[in-house]
Enzyme design. Sequence first.
Site, short mmCIF file in Angstrom:
data_model
loop_
_atom_site.label_atom_id
_atom_site.label_comp_id
_atom_site.label_asym_id
_atom_site.label_seq_id
_atom_site.Cartn_x
_atom_site.Cartn_y
_atom_site.Cartn_z
N GLU A 89 27.56 -8.65 -4.58
CA GLU A 89 27.18 -7.34 -4.05
C GLU A 89 28.41 -6.68 -3.37
O GLU A 89 28.75 -5.55 -3.67
CB GLU A 89 26.05 -7.54 -3.04
CG GLU A 89 25.50 -6.28 -2.46
CD GLU A 89 24.48 -6.57 -1.36
OE1 GLU A 89 24.37 -7.73 -0.91
OE2 GLU A 89 23.81 -5.61 -0.93
N HIS A 90 29.04 -7.43 -2.46
CA HIS A 90 30.24 -6.95 -1.77
C HIS A 90 31.40 -7.87 -2.12
O HIS A 90 31.29 -9.08 -1.96
CB HIS A 90 30.07 -7.01 -0.25
CG HIS A 90 28.83 -6.34 0.25
ND1 HIS A 90 27.65 -7.02 0.48
CD2 HIS A 90 28.59 -5.04 0.58
CE1 HIS A 90 26.74 -6.17 0.93
NE2 HIS A 90 27.27 -4.97 1.00
N ASN A 135 10.39 -6.02 1.87
CA ASN A 135 10.15 -7.47 1.81
C ASN A 135 9.63 -7.87 0.42
O ASN A 135 9.59 -7.05 -0.50
CB ASN A 135 9.19 -7.89 2.94
CG ASN A 135 7.80 -7.27 2.78
OD1 ASN A 135 7.44 -6.80 1.70
ND2 ASN A 135 7.04 -7.27 3.86
N HIS A 139 22.75 -11.24 8.56
CA HIS A 139 21.61 -10.49 7.98
C HIS A 139 20.35 -11.32 8.00
O HIS A 139 19.33 -10.91 8.53
CB HIS A 139 21.92 -10.05 6.55
CG HIS A 139 22.70 -8.79 6.47
ND1 HIS A 139 22.20 -7.57 6.87
CD2 HIS A 139 23.96 -8.54 6.05
CE1 HIS A 139 23.12 -6.63 6.69
NE2 HIS A 139 24.20 -7.19 6.20
N GLN A 172 0.82 -1.22 0.00
CA GLN A 172 0.00 0.00 0.00
C GLN A 172 0.85 1.26 0.00
O GLN A 172 0.48 2.28 -0.61
CB GLN A 172 -1.02 -0.02 1.16
CG GLN A 172 -0.45 -0.09 2.56
CD GLN A 172 -0.19 -1.52 3.04
OE1 GLN A 172 -0.01 -2.45 2.24
NE2 GLN A 172 -0.14 -1.72 4.35
N HIS A 208 8.19 12.75 -42.40
CA HIS A 208 9.46 13.16 -41.78
C HIS A 208 10.37 13.81 -42.83
O HIS A 208 10.97 14.86 -42.59
CB HIS A 208 10.17 11.94 -41.17
CG HIS A 208 9.61 11.49 -39.86
ND1 HIS A 208 8.32 11.01 -39.72
CD2 HIS A 208 10.16 11.43 -38.61
CE1 HIS A 208 8.11 10.68 -38.45
NE2 HIS A 208 9.21 10.92 -37.76
N GLN A 241 28.21 -10.88 7.42
CA GLN A 241 27.29 -11.02 6.30
C GLN A 241 26.20 -12.03 6.62
O GLN A 241 25.01 -11.81 6.35
CB GLN A 241 28.07 -11.46 5.06
CG GLN A 241 27.21 -11.68 3.83
CD GLN A 241 26.47 -10.42 3.43
OE1 GLN A 241 26.94 -9.32 3.66
NE2 GLN A 241 25.29 -10.57 2.87
N SER A 297 21.43 -10.56 0.44
CA SER A 297 22.73 -9.90 0.45
C SER A 297 23.86 -10.93 0.34
O SER A 297 23.75 -12.05 0.81
CB SER A 297 22.83 -9.15 1.79
OG SER A 297 23.92 -8.28 1.79
N ASP A 343 28.93 -0.61 5.06
CA ASP A 343 27.50 -0.63 5.39
C ASP A 343 27.06 0.64 6.11
O ASP A 343 25.88 0.98 6.11
CB ASP A 343 27.18 -1.83 6.28
CG ASP A 343 27.19 -3.15 5.52
OD1 ASP A 343 27.13 -3.12 4.28
OD2 ASP A 343 27.24 -4.22 6.18
#
Lengths: 431, 431
Positions: free
Chosen positions: B321-322, B208, B256, B185, B414, B253, B231, B355
């Site tokens: 990612e890292h 999420n 998480h 929402q 054109h 890591q 991650s 981070d």
Amino acid sequence: MKKMTASEFRQLPSISSGQNHNQNVDETVLPIISDVQKNGDDALFRLTEKLDGVSLSTLYVTEEEFQQAESSMSDSFQTALKTARQNLETFHAGQLEKSWFMNPHNGMTLGQKVTPIKRVGVYIPGGKASYPSSVLMNIIPAKLAGVEKITITTPPDDQGNINPHVLAAAKEAGVDTVCKVGGAQAIAALAYGTESIEPVSKIVGPGNAYVARTKKWVYGDVDIDMIAGPSEICIVADETANPAFAAADLLSQAEHDEQAKPLLVTPDWDVADAIQKEISNQMEKLDRKAIIRESLNQNGHIIVTETLAEALDTANRIAPEHLQLMIRDPFANMASIVNAGAIFLGNYSPEALGDYTAGPNHTLPTSGTAMFSSPLGVYDFVKKSSIIHYDKNALSQASQATMSLAEAEGLTAHARAIQIRKDEGNAPTND
Amino acid sequence: MKKMTASEFRQLPSISSGQNHNQNVDETVLPIISDVQKNGDDALFRLTEKLDGVSLSTLYVTEEEFQQAESSMSDSFQTALKTARQNLETFHAGQLEKSWFMNPHNGMTLGQKVTPIKRVGVYIPGGKASYPSSVLMNIIPAKLAGVEKITITTPPDDQGNINPHVLAAAKEAGVDTVCKVGGAQAIAALAYGTESIEPVSKIVGPGNAYVARTKKWVYGDVDIDMIAGPSEICIVADETANPAFAAADLLSQAEHDEQAKPLLVTPDWDVADAIQKEISNQMEKLDRKAIIRESLNQNGHIIVTETLAEALDTANRIAPEHLQLMIRDPFANMASIVNAGAIFLGNYSPEALGDYTAGPNHTLPTSGTAMFSSPLGVYDFVKKSSIIHYDKNALSQASQATMSLAEAEGLTAHARAIQIRKDEGNAPTND
């Protein structure tokens, strides 16, 4: 084209086309995506036979087909391709980005490394029309970015042939992998790979509703350029505009298809009348007048404002794909423009020039998406990696703040990864 | 963590998470999107009561709530926020882009105008965790880009309160519109607007599965940052790596969530053994060891390669990612890295630093999408407009090539928009 005031125009339903949530297109494209993921080339050959009416033995355009295409082109077309390529290269070279670094304090190096995307797919529509300009517009920035492998997919005709103008443009742009496959199946093949088609990381190029919807589905697994809507032009004109030119430009936009949106915004009723009269005069002579009439009637508007400032404000609210400023001092007034895909200045910079040879890209944000997106460019074919180096001392200085934030988020192993380095004392370790 | 060779690792199912085509999440989010589009604030209040268990009288966080939040923060947390903000501003200022133009020939001006996106929405997750760092990471580049209006949406707890760390971070970053609404929402409200929430052009921030799916649906009507997956960290280590540090970083890591992916790549079996031993030793002391154990068992891998070159190649295939390069000469070896969200160099540049406080953004491409996408940056909050000006003479020079291409595409109106300007002869008209 109906004339109305700016406030009447604002009462109309939004020019932005909402994302279509209906399931009709999905019912077609989702099974095709699964089919291609599961059956690879088999699915491509089968779907091409079913949907394009031709049974192929290979998906690849051969060197012989390229040569035939090139030899069938007129000299003037070949020269035009070369001019367009050169102008596009000159402009897009201005978009090249450098890797950079900074040293904000001793012992700290931070930066951003720019690398090209390795493999890119370009979708080129087939059907009756031919889009050599789209080939150049999509491939030249990718080439300049340093993309290693560019694959064009485009549907074959029912004889298994690809339009020779498209093949000539692909050669001029320096691409030699052209695959005879179109529609949702081409997008799925580019996204997930088959025996013949290597998977790519990004898919760009125009397409019909099925192609656009499939791009939306695969987005996330691969990147896409945009979900393009119908093409628009917005001309802001004052008494310095040549009415015949403005009319010709609105008509050129209208010939694309019935959904094309030709809009004129002017603070001057006489200008509105003069351009409207020119539209009527010129329209009858045009080849595609049936399409043009539909476009003008369904989507054309003439908006008459109180002032030039209101006209420019109206243009910003529309956030048009193409904006022509046919006004006194277009450069100075450009300062007020915040939302537009491309801004064409003055009487001698028609959209048609930008569609083909001016230099900037003709792949532009449509349907008001210029509020948040950009023309296709070299920047679409690179990505960035952040660089972080702290030495022992710099880390020590940052440790308290870092641990405080980690602990506030309840991520105590993060805090510990900092603490363990502080606890180490003077043991010898590489920075 | 299982040890394996690089070729064994390549046999594993891809680290990339395919786009989920199943309809479960859609069955929830599509009706919510429609509800919000149709019923506006009414839908938001009703859904917040149903899903968050609280009946609100206003969606806005009040000035009093901000003050209460700020006064409840410790000095060390406030100092940490300020340090992080300053470091983020320093780095991200390096990403500011300039408008530019070029004059490739007399009578031609081409360019690119850079303008900020006007309104942006930032989603911040709620629930038990608190993400003040995400507030800074998402807002600071938007502020630097010049975004006029930034709206944060975040779900309230069942007392109608927002986490005070989040509010303090919002104030530190300079945002004062925080709305108490979460989930699908919130995304729908940001995309389409309600009485309380102005529609925005771009939505960024983590969330999420429902939030991510809703972002995918509204993508196209508005822009989004990315569809983030779990991650990952990939540490490339040689004998110069401190095994205790590397282990602490893999564990950080892993804390998480259970889907987090800790990966170690090394050309040295002894290094692999030493780091594995450190992981066992350190794990028992950690608060979130249940989550960490799951993450390591399900998704952790130790990949032992023949050479350092193969280790770097493996990292590029993973496109993590890292990426931490805990090796001799990390700067020189960075030349080989083409796919990574952020690259951390040496023993004192742990992911945890990036981070929170290092300076670069922690919103990074996950699940292999570093092959085609970039860290969140100032460039995500601006867009470009092409600028085209040709004078009469320049247009005349370009006319033949332009008309040739237009005619090849069957777009004769054109071609006519060019021709009419050539036919004009010497009539006096503004350029």
